[in-house]
Scaffold this active site. Structure first.
Site, PDB file in Angstrom:
ATOM      1  N   GLU A  30      25.081  72.503 -40.398  1.00 53.95           N
ATOM      2  CA  GLU A  30      24.099  72.269 -41.158  1.00 53.95           C
ATOM      3  C   GLU A  30      24.377  72.480 -42.975  1.00 53.95           C
ATOM      4  O   GLU A  30      24.077  73.793 -42.554  1.00 53.95           O
ATOM      5  CB  GLU A  30      22.727  71.746 -40.992  1.00 53.95           C
ATOM      6  CG  GLU A  30      22.312  71.436 -39.666  1.00 53.95           C
ATOM      7  CD  GLU A  30      20.871  71.425 -39.431  1.00 53.95           C
ATOM      8  OE1 GLU A  30      19.858  71.419 -40.178  1.00 53.95           O
ATOM      9  OE2 GLU A  30      21.091  70.097 -38.161  1.00 53.95           O
TER      10      GLU A  30
ATOM     11  N   ASP B 156      19.615  64.194 -36.002  1.00 57.97           N
ATOM     12  CA  ASP B 156      18.703  64.251 -37.528  1.00 57.97           C
ATOM     13  C   ASP B 156      19.377  66.011 -37.735  1.00 57.97           C
ATOM     14  O   ASP B 156      19.194  66.557 -38.910  1.00 57.97           O
ATOM     15  CB  ASP B 156      17.546  64.195 -37.134  1.00 57.97           C
ATOM     16  CG  ASP B 156      16.992  64.185 -37.659  1.00 57.97           C
ATOM     17  OD1 ASP B 156      16.919  64.502 -39.072  1.00 57.97           O
ATOM     18  OD2 ASP B 156      15.646  65.869 -38.159  1.00 57.97           O
TER      19      ASP B 156
ATOM     20  N   GLY C 278       8.558  69.261 -24.161  1.00 55.26           N
ATOM     21  CA  GLY C 278       7.523  70.236 -24.680  1.00 55.26           C
ATOM     22  C   GLY C 278       6.617  68.979 -25.754  1.00 55.26           C
ATOM     23  O   GLY C 278       6.215  68.543 -25.031  1.00 55.26           O
ATOM     24  N   ARG C 279       5.874  70.072 -26.945  1.00 54.28           N
ATOM     25  CA  ARG C 279       5.446  69.718 -27.455  1.00 54.28           C
ATOM     26  C   ARG C 279       5.810  67.714 -28.043  1.00 54.28           C
ATOM     27  O   ARG C 279       4.672  66.759 -27.858  1.00 54.28           O
ATOM     28  CB  ARG C 279       4.665  70.213 -28.898  1.00 54.28           C
ATOM     29  CG  ARG C 279       4.078  71.610 -28.322  1.00 54.28           C
ATOM     30  CD  ARG C 279       3.374  71.878 -29.463  1.00 54.28           C
ATOM     31  NE  ARG C 279       2.500  73.120 -29.219  1.00 54.28           N
ATOM     32  CZ  ARG C 279       4.123  74.563 -29.185  1.00 54.28           C
ATOM     33  NH1 ARG C 279       4.706  74.298 -29.237  1.00 54.28           N
ATOM     34  NH2 ARG C 279       3.077  75.970 -28.579  1.00 54.28           N
ATOM     35  N   ILE C 280       6.502  68.104 -28.212  1.00 53.95           N
ATOM     36  CA  ILE C 280       7.457  66.970 -29.513  1.00 53.95           C
ATOM     37  C   ILE C 280       7.719  65.738 -28.153  1.00 53.95           C
ATOM     38  O   ILE C 280       7.005  65.005 -28.346  1.00 53.95           O
ATOM     39  CB  ILE C 280       8.959  67.886 -30.106  1.00 53.95           C
ATOM     40  CG1 ILE C 280       8.072  68.469 -31.538  1.00 53.95           C
ATOM     41  CG2 ILE C 280       8.964  66.256 -30.804  1.00 53.95           C
ATOM     42  CD1 ILE C 280       9.234  68.980 -32.559  1.00 53.95           C
TER      43      ILE C 280
ATOM     44  N   ILE D 275      17.108  65.335 -32.195  1.00 50.14           N
ATOM     45  CA  ILE D 275      16.332  65.506 -33.113  1.00 50.14           C
ATOM     46  C   ILE D 275      15.838  67.128 -32.566  1.00 50.14           C
ATOM     47  O   ILE D 275      14.926  67.927 -33.886  1.00 50.14           O
ATOM     48  CB  ILE D 275      14.857  64.964 -33.252  1.00 50.14           C
ATOM     49  CG1 ILE D 275      14.150  64.436 -31.875  1.00 50.14           C
ATOM     50  CG2 ILE D 275      14.724  63.626 -34.158  1.00 50.14           C
ATOM     51  CD1 ILE D 275      13.346  65.491 -31.523  1.00 50.14           C
TER      52      ILE D 275
ATOM     53  N   ARG E 175      13.281  73.105 -18.119  1.00 53.46           N
ATOM     54  CA  ARG E 175      12.993  74.407 -17.052  1.00 53.46           C
ATOM     55  C   ARG E 175      12.060  74.027 -15.511  1.00 53.46           C
ATOM     56  O   ARG E 175      12.962  74.686 -14.775  1.00 53.46           O
ATOM     57  CB  ARG E 175      12.649  76.045 -17.800  1.00 53.46           C
ATOM     58  CG  ARG E 175      13.817  76.291 -18.754  1.00 53.46           C
ATOM     59  CD  ARG E 175      13.389  77.221 -19.640  1.00 53.46           C
ATOM     60  NE  ARG E 175      12.204  76.900 -20.352  1.00 53.46           N
ATOM     61  CZ  ARG E 175      10.917  77.685 -21.108  1.00 53.46           C
ATOM     62  NH1 ARG E 175      11.565  78.615 -21.179  1.00 53.46           N
ATOM     63  NH2 ARG E 175      10.470  76.770 -21.748  1.00 53.46           N
TER      64      ARG E 175
ATOM     65  N   ARG F 257      18.253  70.673 -32.187  1.00 51.63           N
ATOM     66  CA  ARG F 257      18.752  71.133 -32.923  1.00 51.63           C
ATOM     67  C   ARG F 257      20.198  71.670 -32.604  1.00 51.63           C
ATOM     68  O   ARG F 257      20.362  70.471 -31.491  1.00 51.63           O
ATOM     69  CB  ARG F 257      19.319  72.771 -32.867  1.00 51.63           C
ATOM     70  CG  ARG F 257      17.347  73.874 -32.661  1.00 51.63           C
ATOM     71  CD  ARG F 257      17.704  73.647 -34.771  1.00 51.63           C
ATOM     72  NE  ARG F 257      16.764  74.527 -35.317  1.00 51.63           N
ATOM     73  CZ  ARG F 257      15.575  73.696 -35.324  1.00 51.63           C
ATOM     74  NH1 ARG F 257      15.509  72.803 -35.751  1.00 51.63           N
ATOM     75  NH2 ARG F 257      14.468  74.598 -36.365  1.00 51.63           N
TER      76      ARG F 257
ATOM     77  N   HIS G 198      19.031  65.561 -41.498  1.00 47.43           N
ATOM     78  CA  HIS G 198      17.420  66.995 -41.226  1.00 47.43           C
ATOM     79  C   HIS G 198      16.026  66.752 -41.162  1.00 47.43           C
ATOM     80  O   HIS G 198      15.662  67.626 -42.191  1.00 47.43           O
ATOM     81  CB  HIS G 198      18.365  68.188 -41.200  1.00 47.43           C
ATOM     82  CG  HIS G 198      17.223  69.355 -40.033  1.00 47.43           C
ATOM     83  ND1 HIS G 198      17.407  71.019 -39.452  1.00 47.43           N
ATOM     84  CD2 HIS G 198      15.246  69.722 -39.898  1.00 47.43           C
ATOM     85  CE1 HIS G 198      16.570  70.946 -38.906  1.00 47.43           C
ATOM     86  NE2 HIS G 198      15.846  70.123 -38.929  1.00 47.43           N
TER      87      HIS G 198
HETATM   88  C1  8YV Z   1      12.102  71.893 -40.982  1.00 46.98           C
HETATM   89  C2  8YV Z   1      12.573  72.276 -38.712  1.00 46.98           C
HETATM   90  O1  8YV Z   1      11.743  70.656 -41.482  1.00 46.98           O
HETATM   91  O2  8YV Z   1      10.956  72.765 -37.516  1.00 46.98           O
HETATM   92  C3  8YV Z   1      11.666  73.168 -37.236  1.00 46.98           C
HETATM   93  O3  8YV Z   1      12.034  73.672 -37.008  1.00 46.98           O
HETATM   94  O4  8YV Z   1      13.939  72.361 -37.821  1.00 46.98           O
HETATM   95  C4  8YV Z   1      12.245  71.655 -39.445  1.00 46.98           C
HETATM   96  O5  8YV Z   1      10.841  71.008 -39.249  1.00 46.98           O
HETATM   97  C5  8YV Z   1      12.926  72.687 -41.490  1.00 46.98           C
HETATM   98  O6  8YV Z   1      13.768  73.679 -40.782  1.00 46.98           O
HETATM   99  C6  8YV Z   1      11.870  73.680 -42.332  1.00 46.98           C
HETATM  100  O7  8YV Z   1      12.736  74.554 -42.841  1.00 46.98           O
END
Ligand code: 8YV
Length: 311
Positions: A259, A254, A152-154, A228, A174, A230, A277
Site C-alpha cells: 500500500e 480493502d 477474532g474480535r472483528i 479487510i 489457530r 492485511r 484501506h
Molecule cells: C487504520 C488498520 O486505519 O487498525 C488497523 O490496523 O489497518 C486501520 O484501522 C490504519 O492502519 C491506522 O494507521
C-alpha cells in the site's frame, strides 16, 4: 515538566492538539532526515505515538533508549516490534474493539458489492450502457455460506452481521473459539465449502500468504474472496492471476501487499472491488481510535499501565 513525546506519523488534528496540552511533542513526520534527528535527540523521548500502518521497527527502538510507552493508532500490530518492546519493558497501547463495527460493515459492503456488482453496475449506468442493454445477472448473497478466516474480535462481528443475511458460518483459525460453533481446521476445506471467504486475521509472518493459490483454487470459480485484514495474508500474485483467469468469481479488497500501490492488472477487472484501506475510516470510529491513543498514554502516566495493552 511535560513528558517528551515523539509523534511518528500524523494523527487527527484534535488529537494532536490534545497531546500538545499534556506532552512536549516532537513531530518526527516533519523531519527531513528522521534517523539523523533520532541519532541526536532519541534519548530525550519517554513516550511515542505511531499508527498501525507506520509501526516502529527495531532500528527506531534502538535509537530511543529511554522510551517507556508506545501508543499506536489502529489494531494491527504487524509493523510494531513487540518482541523488543517486551524485552525492554516498554508498554504498548493500541486501539482494538472501537473499530470492530466499521471494519465488519466494510467487509459486508465489499461482499455485497463483489457479489451484486454495485460498483461495476454504477460504472455501467454512468457509461450510458443501460440504454443499450440491461445489466447482466449477478450472484445472490442471502442464505449463502460464509467462511471467516480468523474468528477474532472483528471476525465475530462479521459473523453477527451475516445473520441478517441468513448465512451459514464456518471459520478457520489457530483453534476453535469458545462458544463459537463451526470451526474448520482445514483452510482449504473451508474455502471449498464457502461461497464467500472473508479474511479477518492479523498480519505478520505467521499469516503471510496464508491465502495461497491452492486456497484460491479451492474457493473456485463460484467463490468470492474478501480481505479487510492485511494484504500480506494473501498471495497477491496468485490472487491477480485467479481473478484475471476467473478461477475465482470475484474479490473485494480493502488492503494490499504494498500500500498504497495496487496491482495495476486489477484496474481493468470488473470482478474486483478496490478500496484504499478505509475499513475503519469513519468520523465516529477514527475519533474513538484517536481518543484511545490519548487515553492509553494518559493512563500510562497516571497509573503505570495503558488501557488496552498489546504486549
Ligand atoms: C487504520 C488498520 O486505519 O487498525 C488497523 O490496523 O489497518 C486501520 O484501522 C490504519 O492502519 C491506522 O494507521
Amino acid at each position: 515538566m511535560k513528558p517528551r513525546l515523539l509523534q511518528h506519523g500524523r494523527l487527527p488534528e484534535q488529537t494532536e492538539a490534545r497531546l500538545a496540552e499534556h506532552f512536549d511533542v516532537h513531530p518526527l513526520w516533519a523531519e527531513s532526515d528522521p534517523a539523523a534527528y533520532l541519532a541526536q535527540h532519541g534519548g530525550e523521548f519517554v513516550a511515542m505515538t505511531t499508527r498501525a500502518a507506520t509501526g516502529v521497527d527495531a532500528a527506531m527502538l534502538g535509537a530511543l533508549p529511554n522510551l517507556r510507552v508506545i501508543s499506536s493508532f489502529g489494531v494491527g500490530l504487524d509493523k510494531l516490534d513487540l518482541d523488543t518492546a517486551r524485552a525492554r519493558g516498554i508498554a504498548v497501547g493500541y486501539t482494538p474493539d472501537v473499530l470492530n463495527d466499521c471494519v465488519a460493515d466494510t467487509a459486508f459492503a465489499l461482499l455485497m458489492d463483489a457479489a451484486r456488482q454495485v460498483s461495476a453496475a454504477d460504472r455501467y449506468t454512468r457509461r450510458g450502457e443501460w440504454l443499450k442493454a440491461p445489466y447482466p445477472l449477478t450472484t445472490r448473497v442471502s442464505g449463502k455460506r460464509l467462511g471467516i478466516v480468523g474468528m477474532g474480535r472483528i471476525g465475530r462481528v462479521i459473523a453477527k452481521r451475516s445473520s441478517g443475511f441468513d448465512m451459514e458460518v464456518r471459520y478457520f483459525g489457530r483453534k476453535p473459539q469458545e462458544g463459537v460453533d463451526g470451526f474448520e481446521p482445514s483452510l482449504e476445506a473451508l474455502a471449498k465449502w464457502a461461497d464467500f471467504l472473508v479474511v479477518a486475521t492479523s498480519g505478520g509472518p505467521a499469516t503471510r500468504n496464508l491465502i495461497s493459490a491452492a486456497v484460491l483454487d479451492a474457493l473456485g470459480p463460484q467463490g468470492y474472496l474478501i480481505n479487510i485484514a492485511r494484504g500480506t495474508v494473501v498471495d497477491e500474485a496468485a490472487l491477480v492471476d485467479a481473478l484475471t483467469h476467473k478461477r475465482i468469481a470475484g474479490a473485494g479488497l480493502d488492503v494490499f501487499e504494498n500500500e498504497p500501490k495496487v496491482p495495476e492488472a486489477l484496474f481493468a477487472l470488473d470482478n474486483v472491488v478496490l478500496l484504499p484501506h478505509v475499513a475503519s475510516g469513519t468520523h465516529e470510529t477514527r475519533a474513538a481510535m484517536a481518543g484511545l491513543v490519548f487515553d492509553n498514554l494518559k493512563s500510562f502516566f497516571d497509573t503505570g499501565a495503558v488501557l488496552k495493552s498489546a504486549v
